[in-house]
Enzyme design. Structure first.
Site, PDB file in Angstrom:
ATOM      1  N   HIS A   1     -10.572  -4.689  10.480  1.00 34.46           N
ATOM      2  CA  HIS A   1     -11.212  -4.533   9.169  1.00 34.46           C
ATOM      3  C   HIS A   1     -12.418  -3.610   9.252  1.00 34.46           C
ATOM      4  O   HIS A   1     -13.283  -3.644   8.389  1.00 34.46           O
ATOM      5  CB  HIS A   1     -11.628  -5.894   8.601  1.00 34.46           C
TER       6      HIS A   1
ATOM      7  N   GLU B   1       0.806  -1.219   0.000  1.00 33.19           N
ATOM      8  CA  GLU B   1       0.000   0.000   0.000  1.00 33.19           C
ATOM      9  C   GLU B   1       0.838   1.267   0.000  1.00 33.19           C
ATOM     10  O   GLU B   1       0.503   2.254  -0.673  1.00 33.19           O
ATOM     11  CB  GLU B   1      -0.945  -0.010   1.201  1.00 33.19           C
TER      12      GLU B   1
HETATM   13  C1  TPP Z   1      -2.204  -4.719   4.377  1.00 35.05           C
HETATM   14  C2  TPP Z   1      -3.277  -5.525   3.763  1.00 35.05           C
HETATM   15  N1  TPP Z   1      -3.551  -5.360   2.468  1.00 35.05           N
HETATM   16  C3  TPP Z   1      -4.515  -6.098   1.885  1.00 35.05           C
HETATM   17  C4  TPP Z   1      -5.224  -7.019   2.594  1.00 35.05           C
HETATM   18  C5  TPP Z   1      -6.311  -7.865   1.921  1.00 35.05           C
HETATM   19  N2  TPP Z   1      -5.898  -9.264   1.881  1.00 35.05           N
HETATM   20  C6  TPP Z   1      -6.353 -10.173   2.749  1.00 35.05           C
HETATM   21  S1  TPP Z   1      -5.711 -11.694   2.498  1.00 35.05           S
HETATM   22  C7  TPP Z   1      -4.849 -11.146   1.150  1.00 35.05           C
HETATM   23  C8  TPP Z   1      -4.035 -12.085   0.327  1.00 35.05           C
HETATM   24  C9  TPP Z   1      -2.732 -12.373   0.883  1.00 35.05           C
HETATM   25  O1  TPP Z   1      -2.098 -13.322   0.040  1.00 35.05           O
HETATM   26  P1  TPP Z   1      -0.966 -14.225   0.613  1.00 35.05           P
HETATM   27  O2  TPP Z   1      -0.092 -13.447   1.522  1.00 35.05           O
HETATM   28  O3  TPP Z   1      -0.292 -14.883  -0.526  1.00 35.05           O
HETATM   29  O4  TPP Z   1      -1.715 -15.304   1.530  1.00 35.05           O
HETATM   30  P2  TPP Z   1      -2.809 -16.388   1.067  1.00 35.05           P
HETATM   31  O5  TPP Z   1      -4.145 -15.758   1.199  1.00 35.05           O
HETATM   32  O6  TPP Z   1      -2.501 -16.783  -0.314  1.00 35.05           O
HETATM   33  O7  TPP Z   1      -2.657 -17.478   2.045  1.00 35.05           O
HETATM   34  C10 TPP Z   1      -5.057  -9.796   0.941  1.00 35.05           C
HETATM   35  C11 TPP Z   1      -4.432  -9.024  -0.118  1.00 35.05           C
HETATM   36  C12 TPP Z   1      -4.931  -7.135   3.951  1.00 35.05           C
HETATM   37  N3  TPP Z   1      -5.620  -7.973   4.749  1.00 35.05           N
HETATM   38  N4  TPP Z   1      -3.944  -6.409   4.506  1.00 35.05           N
END
Ligand code: TPP
Ligand code: TPP
Ligand code: MG
Ligand code: MG
Lengths: 355, 333, 333, 355
Positions: free
Chosen positions: A133, A64
């Site tokens: 959230h 971000e």
């Molecule tokens: C700082 C932040 N940005 C965006 C999000 C939205 N978000 C929730 S889970 C996720 C995906 C994360 O992907 P990854 O780290 O690869 O984990 P996975 O879900 O694949 O296990 C995102 C972008 C968040 N929770 N926190």
């Protein structure tokens, strides 16, 4: 062809604004985690990548701070970007580029550059969104000169203010409440803007002024209906724009009613409701006939359990109770009754989670 | 946790059985959550790890009970593999007073200090520096614990990952970064987020951190990598980064499947299902004669019963009282 | 900028002279600032680049006039080498209405859009993503410009550097990261901030970015690296990272020297002074017969006159009127 | 040996508090860019590394977000860290760990963990600190439940509140104003704490209540002296703790004076002064005899030029003028006169830059 109004949801109105902006101005760019995803960012970006191309409707890395900075550079160099955050909480990683950079760039370089960028954020609520959230930090942004901050309530204003934000040559923080996305309303087709600044009288009344923001305008209107049953005629003001803030509508209303309740979807200490009370004190002192009141979040983080979040979020009943207090009417225990079967952690009965 | 006292003769077999059982237990818990979710009583977002069990099982089997772990939004598997209390987790998903956070957190916030699971929160990347700080304090206080930071591959896009990696490398902290690379961040594939011409582990290598890639669907391979990583970290030789390739079977958030919506292909999904960490491993143990069918059947029954009991208790448990809303905002000194 | 029309015969010599003159001009300006600072009329923090001139000169000589650059707190050299307006800069240091920011910024905020110097601000690392965004927009708008992000080595410790590097690598942006590694962040040496067992350029390499290290006190070496980097970036082959080893002679902030206060040794300082980019290069040109003594003396005189005029004008210029305080908070559409 | 008071500067008082904390509790750890540097972080950490070792008084990489997170982990795991920022502006990179993590950690995990960490920040001013080295965003932190926020004015309170902050089991934001560092005052030797919460009556008075924060308390006291010349008796309240905020002293004062001026070293919109006015409206409505007033920053970023920063920062004269207005006295042009030769961008005549 003349623009004609149709009934759209708030989410559809946002999507409509984006489509109009992307169509009208090739410099407009949408960027954000999941902006082109198949669920369309709560439906607000559905199909836009297909229509306008992956160069203009883009996904991004989960970064971000950096991506906000990148959008500032893009804005300085000929584009008009909108960066989209599914939760306001995620944008906290980007306070430096938003508040220390974007907000000050035009000023501190003596007007040399413009920074036409929109920071769009969604406030979460309910269904276990919980402490990380659901943060409502619109007052942080409203505190910062150089930013503009809008929080539209109706589908009509959502589209018109989003277009105004995109067309503005300054950084604009555009904050949506997740519980407004399903709300329906008349939305003109095609291009129009709602100016950033003026508040809106959502309901005219004589006895008390209820000032509200974003989702709380719905609760305020419901409160006004209930108050009407008791013969209390409430005026409801939908602030819409937190910065600049329209004092004139507010003060005109206070001169008429002499009574003020502010319903904010956020914390109390040094929040937007405090600002409204401060303005009332400074500029409508002579008109006020009773102590003004704030209806805000309790002074704790947002808990996840439905039993606690039901306790947490102020509702129409809390506004009604505050109004009664300003009118020196006795409290009424019924105000805070929750109808049997009501599920307070859902925006509407049709909602089923998981997000 | 898993009746380790009654393990078969050899150490290798003991380990294999432990890994299999750990994976099966996680799978069963996650499937039970998926089943019960439809009842609309777990009123919070849930991020299931079905398909990714080998990483949690292999990693945690290489840890001491007093070692520490932290995770993010997708943490059920890590919590369970580390020995977290199952009934407290299920109750937390139901928002109950008996939950591990007393209902304050839900699925995205799990904690079990007794098990060394120090916490999981859903802001991507945010627990990475905190885990780094746990390792830092252990080093300052001359404890010989190791900390694991579980993260998804998208978390390596956050600057805070790099800030943590730099600090851990600088101070040679007893920390293992375990990155489950499941190819997606929500619906966003790798190629819109990271350059195709470098691997995730190379980011850590750039910080001068020992970094390895492994098959995240092979619990023994994970365990082997982790065993070495823990030894390295505990010996004061600095942090280690493990990139474990794996795949999430179900939707990013929620109980269902979502291959139909179009962000990934059914073929890709099916190819990864072929590599089911549990079925493949069970098969391998059968081949090598390490698999005790009767014991495994009994284990499954026991786990099913354990899970049923946890759900029953969670459903019956009281919600936190509204009057407790303002408790614990501040700690009393 | 520097009377390039009257250059000596060969291209190589022309370049050498340009580099030398660019460095000398920066040095003279910085020394004039140091001299005048005692007058207490430049009422803002100043971060001088004396000792580091070769980086700015070598890098900017490899750019087209319409290429873009951004920098941080220590930006005078970059601004000048890129062709920024000297009187506007000096006036800005004096807080005058004629300053490049109309007095709103001071030394830590310089801008000259006509010269392609898009801005410098003092939050460490904060212009790195903005410069990345400039390159991104140029790519989107199909312009063939290259952008330079000037940074100190401490800025590579900020997560935002990595977030920018990842994005630039992912989109193969026309961007060159120029990192002047002067061994210190304020008074903090490298060994309290970054692991000794890896080099700064390796961080960028970890992102899959072409990364090189060079002698930041040798303007020709810098120019050569930068020339290749610009070609690479302009050809659409992605970003490049250059780590230029150099040394700041004076105190981190302010006009004086500070070796006596104890954060670095006099011996280290003297060793680096031996490697003075200007004296060394002048000597080299003398050896190779490229040095025209008369021309150089004339150049110095001209620069001294230019600087004196800039200071005189700045001192005489009016302060911004108090009534302008609220101008430019918002741009009028 | 009984503690005895000596005259120390504010900066020395901070250093003294650190020395006492490091001595008493081996878990205390100081970390920050330049904390062990030879200039001693404006003199506030001088010699501490030598005395307590490089393991306990540490420099760090330039990585505010990550290092703050690291300190949270350290706090959870047995240490009591203080992270130090030479400017509040730099801490904006760490809003997530401070506000989304630390502030909520105890609550959202049901009380399982404690987070004893201090976030120390210095507000810059003058000598060209400008838009990015002078931000005053204390109200942002005060907005967040789960944090405590203190802004001591005197050397005595600086030491006592810093020790209280370090000993508190919650995250405490400790904000110093750069222009207080040279201020001298009596400071007891050895260990003592000033409790987080209670405000301080800095001057008793009958006619008007001036509420101030941090450096503005000095301006308020100067204003009170000037007002006394005109026979106006001002009470000055030094808030000291923004969260929790001591309403009782404020309300008691308002009941007495009926008049309120708040002098904040920060922006107006949704700032701390707004909060004080809101509280006055809600809880002292019947006592107020005139519209309350705010004395805050103008609504623009902080400019660098001395001519503009002189215009920017409110001074004692602005407070005097506001007080006159609450008393319906005519304005006096002399209030805002700047004495010939005064250099408004310096904390004191001895100051010479560059930082
Ligand atoms: C700082 C932040 N940005 C965006 C999000 C939205 N978000 C929730 S889970 C996720 C995906 C994360 O992907 P990854 O780290 O690869 O984990 P996975 O879900 O694949 O296990 C995102 C972008 C968040 N929770 N926190
Ligand atoms: C985000 C942030 N943190 C800290 C500072 C304080 N600070 C100003 S200059 C500087 C040193 C930066 O070192 P480096 O990037 O190596 O550049 P150099 O001064 O050596 O040219 C620091 C830490 C800042 N301005 N911004
Ligand atoms: Mg993933
Ligand atoms: Mg440096």
């Amino acid at each position: 062809m003349k623009s004609s109004a149709r009934e759209l949801t708030y989410a559809e109105a946002i999507r409509d604004a984006f489509a109009v902006a992307l169509e009208r101005d090739p410099r407009v760019l949408l960027l954000g985690l999941g902006v082109p995803d198949p669920k369309g960012f709560f439906g607000t970006t559905l199909g836009l990548q297909k229509q306008f191309g992956a160069d203009r409707v883009m996904d991004m890395p989960c970064a971000e701070n950096g991506m906000t900075g990148v959008m500032l550079g893009a804005a300085l160099n000929g584009l008009r970007p909108v960066i989209n955050h599914q939760r306001l909480d995620f944008a906290l990683l980007a306070m430096d580029p938003m508040c220390t950079q974007a907000a000050k760039w035009h000023y501190m370089f003596g007007g040399a550059m413009k920074m036409p960028v929109v920071f769009r954020m969604i406030i979460g609520r309910g269904w276990g969104q919980g402490p990380q959230h659901s943060q409502c930090l619109h007052s942080w942004f409203a505190h910062i000169p150089g930013l503009k901050v809008v929080m539209p309530t109706t589908p009509h204003d959502a589209k018109g203010l989003l277009l105004a934000a995109i067309e503005d040559d300054n950084p604009v923080v555009f904050i949506e409440h997740r519980w407004l996305h399903h709300l329906k309303g008349e939305v003109p087709a095609g291009h129009y803007t709602v100016p950033i600044g003026p508040a809106r009288r959502a309901r005219a009344g004589r006895d008390v002024t209820i000032v509200a923001f974003s989702y709380m305008v719905l609760e305020a209107l419901e409160a006004a209906e209930k108050l009407a049953e008791d013969g209390i005629d409430a005026e409801v003001i939908d602030v819409r724009s937190l910065r600049p803030l329209d004092q004139s509508l507010l003060l005109a209303s206070l001169r008429k009613t002499g009574r003020l309740v502010v319903a904010d979807t956020g914390h109390s200490t040094a929040g937007m409701a405090a600002e409204i009370l401060a303005i009332a004190g400074e500029s409508a002192f002579g008109s006020l006939r009773a102590a003004p009141r704030r209806v805000c979040f309790p002074d704790c983080p947002t808990p996840t359990s439905p039993s606690l979040s039901a306790e947490y979020y102020p509702r129409a009943g809390h506004i009604v109770a505050a109004v009664r207090a300003t009118l020196q009417r006795p409290p009424n225990d019924d105000d805070l009754l929750v109808p049997a079967g009501a599920e307070l952690d859902k925006p509407n009965p049709a909602f089923t989670g998981p997000f | 946790m898993l009746a380790a006292a009654t393990l078969p003769p050899t150490v290798a077999t003991a380990l294999s059985v432990r890994l299999l059982e750990s994976m099966v237990r996680i799978r069963f818990v996650e499937e039970a959550i998926a089943r019960h979710y439809a009842g609309q009583q777990m009123r919070c977002p849930v991020h299931l790890s079905i398909g990714q069990e080998a990483a949690a099982a292999g990693v945690c089997a290489a840890l001491r009970a007093d070692d520490l772990a932290m995770s993010g939004h997708r943490s059920h598997a890590h919590y369970l593999a580390k020995g977290g209390d199952l009934p407290a987790m299920i109750a937390e998903l139901y928002g109950k007073a008996t939950g591990c956070c007393q209902g304050r957190g839900g699925s995205m916030h799990l904690v079990d200090l007794a098990a060394g699971f120090v916490g999981a929160v859903p802001i991507v990347g945010s627990t990475i520096p905190i885990a780094t700080g746990l390792a830092f304090a252990d080093r300052q206080l001359k404890r010989d614990r190791v900390t694991v930071a579980f993260l998804g591959e998208a978390a390596t896009e956050e600057g805070v990952f790099h800030e943590s990696a730099n600090f851990a490398s600088l101070h040679a902290l007893p920390l293992v970064f375990v990155c489950e690379n499941n190819l997606y961040s929500v619906y966003s594939p790798m190629h819109v987020r990271q350059p195709a011409h470098r691997e995730v582990w190379q980011l850590a290598a750039g910080h001068g951190i020992a970094a390895h890639q492994g098959d995240g669907n092979d619990p023994l391979a994970v365990h082997e990598l982790m065993h070495a990583a823990v030894a390295h970290a505990r010996a004061g030789r600095g942090p280690v980064f493990l990139e474990l390739k794996t795949y999430r079977w179900r939707e990013h958030c929620g109980p269902g499947f979502d291959n139909h919506i179009g962000y990934r292909t059914e073929a890709e999904y099916l190819a990864w299902r072929e590599r089911d960490p549990i079925a493949r491993f069970e098969h391998r143990l059968q081949q090598s004669g390490e698999f005790d069918e009767l014991r495994h059947a009994q284990f499954k029954d026991a786990v099913e019963a354990e899970i049923a009991a946890a759900f029953a208790a969670a459903q019956l448990a009281p919600f936190p009282a509204g009057t407790s809303l303002l408790h614990h905002v501040y700690a009393e000194s």
